[in-house]
Design an enzyme around this catalytic site. Sequence first.
Site, mmCIF file in Angstrom:
data_model
loop_
_atom_site.group_PDB
_atom_site.id
_atom_site.type_symbol
_atom_site.label_atom_id
_atom_site.label_comp_id
_atom_site.label_asym_id
_atom_site.label_seq_id
_atom_site.Cartn_x
_atom_site.Cartn_y
_atom_site.Cartn_z
ATOM 1 C CG HIS A 94 -1.996 1.004 1.144
ATOM 2 N ND1 HIS A 94 -1.768 2.338 1.393
ATOM 3 C CD2 HIS A 94 -3.299 0.898 0.810
ATOM 4 C CE1 HIS A 94 -2.904 3.004 1.215
ATOM 5 N NE2 HIS A 94 -3.839 2.150 0.862
ATOM 6 C CD GLU A 171 -5.522 1.763 -3.061
ATOM 7 O OE1 GLU A 171 -6.684 1.853 -2.668
ATOM 8 O OE2 GLU A 171 -4.562 1.780 -2.289
#
Length: 260
Positions: A94, A171
């Site tokens: 992430h 993302e």
Amino acid sequence: MKKLIVANWKMNPDRFSKAELLVNAVQKKAALEKNVKIVLCLPYPWLTDISHKKYKGLNFGAQNVFWENNGAYTGEVSPTMLKNSGVEYVIIGHSERRRLGETDEIINKKIKATLKAGLKPILCVGEHLETRKKGLAAAKNFVKDQLNKDLKNLPTTNYSLLVTRLIVAYEPIWAISTNKNARPDKPEDSLEMIQFIKSILASKPYTLNPRVLYGGSVTSQNAKSFLQYKEIDGALVGGASLKAEEFNKITVIANNANKA
Ligand code: PGA
């Protein structure tokens, strides 16, 4: 294929009772939705207690993992520990972890270890704003480079079945937690990027048909604009996953997009 909606609770909530309330509220709706797969990625202290219980319609994931299975690694949690706790998924790479120093080399080790342990890694990739400002082509190059490094040298023999567990989440960093309804990009840009990611993955010898999700301020207001495309296999939802009603609206949209 069912759309996959993954909740990333990040470092929330601050009490087990609140986590349990949220899981229960999501589950009430999840049990009713048949055409969507829901994964809740909880912080470690709440994760194993909750994942040991059976919540119909829900699957569980961690937000991080170490790459070794045992040994002198104070403070780390291994892939095998997660697997043995009923956890099926784990978010890896992430941008909020990359920002804290997680490198592509570390991410590569984590991907290999989790696949070997039988977990399903959700690999996050995405470009910074400075890169995006140079255009979509520059963003594609950035993401391609991340994918090549993060998925480097996965063994190809006796491994292909494990690699089918891989999930990728696109993302763009500039879209995370912005909570803007007026975004600088168009949903078609994400579609184009996701098609590009799929073409890269398809060209690798070990990958069959990985799901590719979109993430970055997904809400019930904008979810349909992403999930309407059959190429976008689901969403990774941060802030909006902490409000059961809002998250449930997103799962209903995913459920209906799949039927359409
Ligand atoms: P957001 O977070 O939905 O709050 O932008 C997404 C993520 O960081 O995974």
